[in-house]
Design an enzyme around this catalytic site. Sequence first.
Site, mmCIF file in Angstrom:
data_model
loop_
_atom_site.group_PDB
_atom_site.id
_atom_site.type_symbol
_atom_site.label_atom_id
_atom_site.label_comp_id
_atom_site.label_asym_id
_atom_site.label_seq_id
_atom_site.Cartn_x
_atom_site.Cartn_y
_atom_site.Cartn_z
ATOM 1 N N LYS A 65 0.847 -1.193 0.000
ATOM 2 C CA LYS A 65 0.000 0.000 0.000
ATOM 3 C C LYS A 65 0.882 1.242 0.000
ATOM 4 C CE LYS A 65 -2.436 1.659 3.684
ATOM 5 N NZ LYS A 65 -2.276 3.108 3.714
ATOM 6 N N ASP A 86 -3.203 4.193 -2.355
ATOM 7 C CA ASP A 86 -4.144 4.667 -1.330
ATOM 8 C C ASP A 86 -4.100 6.189 -1.259
ATOM 9 O OD1 ASP A 86 -5.792 4.873 0.911
ATOM 10 O OD2 ASP A 86 -4.181 4.388 2.316
ATOM 11 N N LEU A 87 -4.677 6.838 -2.282
ATOM 12 C CA LEU A 87 -4.656 8.307 -2.297
ATOM 13 C C LEU A 87 -6.029 8.903 -2.005
ATOM 14 C CD1 LEU A 87 -2.200 8.982 -5.284
ATOM 15 C CD2 LEU A 87 -1.709 8.885 -2.833
ATOM 16 N N LYS A 88 -7.021 8.066 -1.817
ATOM 17 C CA LYS A 88 -8.373 8.498 -1.399
ATOM 18 C C LYS A 88 -8.847 9.722 -2.187
ATOM 19 C CE LYS A 88 -7.744 6.812 3.356
ATOM 20 N NZ LYS A 88 -6.299 6.469 3.360
ATOM 21 N N ASP A 105 -13.004 14.601 -5.270
ATOM 22 C CA ASP A 105 -13.073 15.850 -6.022
ATOM 23 C C ASP A 105 -14.288 15.767 -6.931
ATOM 24 O OD1 ASP A 105 -12.292 18.282 -7.400
ATOM 25 O OD2 ASP A 105 -10.230 17.876 -6.819
ATOM 26 N N PRO A 142 -16.535 14.902 -10.224
ATOM 27 C CA PRO A 142 -16.470 13.663 -11.018
ATOM 28 C C PRO A 142 -15.414 13.691 -12.117
ATOM 29 C CG PRO A 142 -18.752 14.211 -10.577
ATOM 30 C CD PRO A 142 -17.929 15.349 -10.025
ATOM 31 N N ASN A 143 -15.322 14.781 -12.857
ATOM 32 C CA ASN A 143 -14.384 14.809 -13.981
ATOM 33 C C ASN A 143 -12.939 14.655 -13.522
ATOM 34 O OD1 ASN A 143 -13.943 15.257 -16.902
ATOM 35 N ND2 ASN A 143 -12.769 17.006 -16.125
ATOM 36 N N THR A 144 -12.593 15.308 -12.415
ATOM 37 C CA THR A 144 -11.212 15.253 -11.907
ATOM 38 C C THR A 144 -10.876 13.853 -11.404
ATOM 39 O OG1 THR A 144 -11.395 17.577 -11.301
ATOM 40 C CG2 THR A 144 -9.629 16.331 -10.249
ATOM 41 N N THR A 192 -12.121 5.959 10.025
ATOM 42 C CA THR A 192 -12.211 5.437 11.402
ATOM 43 C C THR A 192 -11.839 6.499 12.437
ATOM 44 O OG1 THR A 192 -10.086 4.460 10.955
ATOM 45 C CG2 THR A 192 -11.937 2.968 11.042
ATOM 46 N N ARG A 241 2.863 -1.371 10.846
ATOM 47 C CA ARG A 241 3.925 -1.450 11.854
ATOM 48 C C ARG A 241 4.212 -2.834 12.431
ATOM 49 N NH1 ARG A 241 1.323 3.755 14.517
ATOM 50 N NH2 ARG A 241 -0.420 2.705 13.519
HETATM 51 O O1 C5P Z 1 0.819 0.458 11.049
HETATM 52 P P1 C5P Z 1 -0.627 0.098 10.895
HETATM 53 O O2 C5P Z 1 -0.875 -1.386 10.772
HETATM 54 O O3 C5P Z 1 -1.517 0.739 11.937
HETATM 55 O O4 C5P Z 1 -1.023 0.720 9.467
HETATM 56 C C1 C5P Z 1 -2.335 0.702 8.976
HETATM 57 C C2 C5P Z 1 -2.410 1.420 7.666
HETATM 58 O O5 C5P Z 1 -3.781 1.483 7.273
HETATM 59 C C3 C5P Z 1 -1.922 2.863 7.705
HETATM 60 O O6 C5P Z 1 -1.389 3.163 6.410
HETATM 61 C C4 C5P Z 1 -3.181 3.657 7.958
HETATM 62 O O7 C5P Z 1 -3.118 4.963 7.446
HETATM 63 C C5 C5P Z 1 -4.198 2.838 7.177
HETATM 64 N N1 C5P Z 1 -5.579 3.014 7.615
HETATM 65 C C6 C5P Z 1 -5.975 2.767 8.914
HETATM 66 N N2 C5P Z 1 -7.286 2.929 9.260
HETATM 67 C C7 C5P Z 1 -8.170 3.351 8.359
HETATM 68 C C8 C5P Z 1 -7.786 3.588 7.046
HETATM 69 C C9 C5P Z 1 -6.451 3.410 6.696
HETATM 70 O O8 C5P Z 1 -5.182 2.363 9.733
HETATM 71 N N3 C5P Z 1 -9.420 3.485 8.689
#
Ligand code: C5P
Length: 246
Positions: free
Chosen positions: A36, A63-65, A68, A70-72, A127, A219
């Site tokens: 990711k 994972d750039l979420k 914007d 629709p066109n962009t 979250t 991590r």
């Molecule tokens: O290090 P860790 O296991 O916590 O990393 C989780 C990854 O998932 C991170 O890149 C975090 O930004 C992403 N993420 C998250 N919770 C979300 C959405 C994305 O932990 N709701």
Amino acid sequence: MTLSAKERLIVALDVPDLQSAESLIEKLTGHVGMWKVGMQLYTAEGPKIIDFLHERGEKVFLDLKFHDIPNTVKKAGEVAARMGVYMFNVHAAGGMEMMRQTAISTREAAEKMGKPCPLLLAVTVLTSIDERTLNEDVGISGKVETQVVKWAKMAQEAGLDGVVASPREIEVIRQQCGDQFAIVTPGVRPDWAAKNDQKRTMTPEDALRVGATYVVVGRPITQASDPVQAAQMICESMEKGMNTSC
Ligand code: C5P
């Protein structure tokens, strides 16, 4: 399609630059299913990091979420398809039309290039957003779970392939959106790993048992003294969950 535990394991490359990413990728290649690449690393390195992974035959979750008009967003989707990423995501809050147009344009761009179409995922309620923030700051009334399900169903209707969802949302999304809808779940923690800043975590075994398609782990693998062993232990736990899934 039946995926193995390893194929379902996505490692979050939450590192500042290509050099730090390279050493992790070299160590873990062959032991995980996908990488990711999020805002931090992509903002630092751009498409170079995607090329680096693709040159090694690795799969990428971009994972750039996108959020914007629709066109962009649909144009960004076309670029993601041309790059050949395996999956990328948009915010469901961008609306049905934005998601629908992005799904269509992404598929057309992939077809034109003769490349497989990326999986297109929706981010529902982040979250980090609790009920108070959703109600008062964002201005959406009701419970977080109600909004998550509403957006997941909207994403499915718009032609998206799945959602990114926290562990506690997996079951209800699976019930509402069916078996074929992809659920990508971060916030996964084996019993032996530190929770870090994750609050409502689930073990890899339980995440798979209740219906996750993919798990994102950062991590517990990237900061482990032996990242390969950590990835292997997580895959073993995922396998157990797959064998006892609901
Ligand atoms: O290090 P860790 O296991 O916590 O990393 C989780 C990854 O998932 C991170 O890149 C975090 O930004 C992403 N993420 C998250 N919770 C979300 C959405 C994305 O932990 N709701």
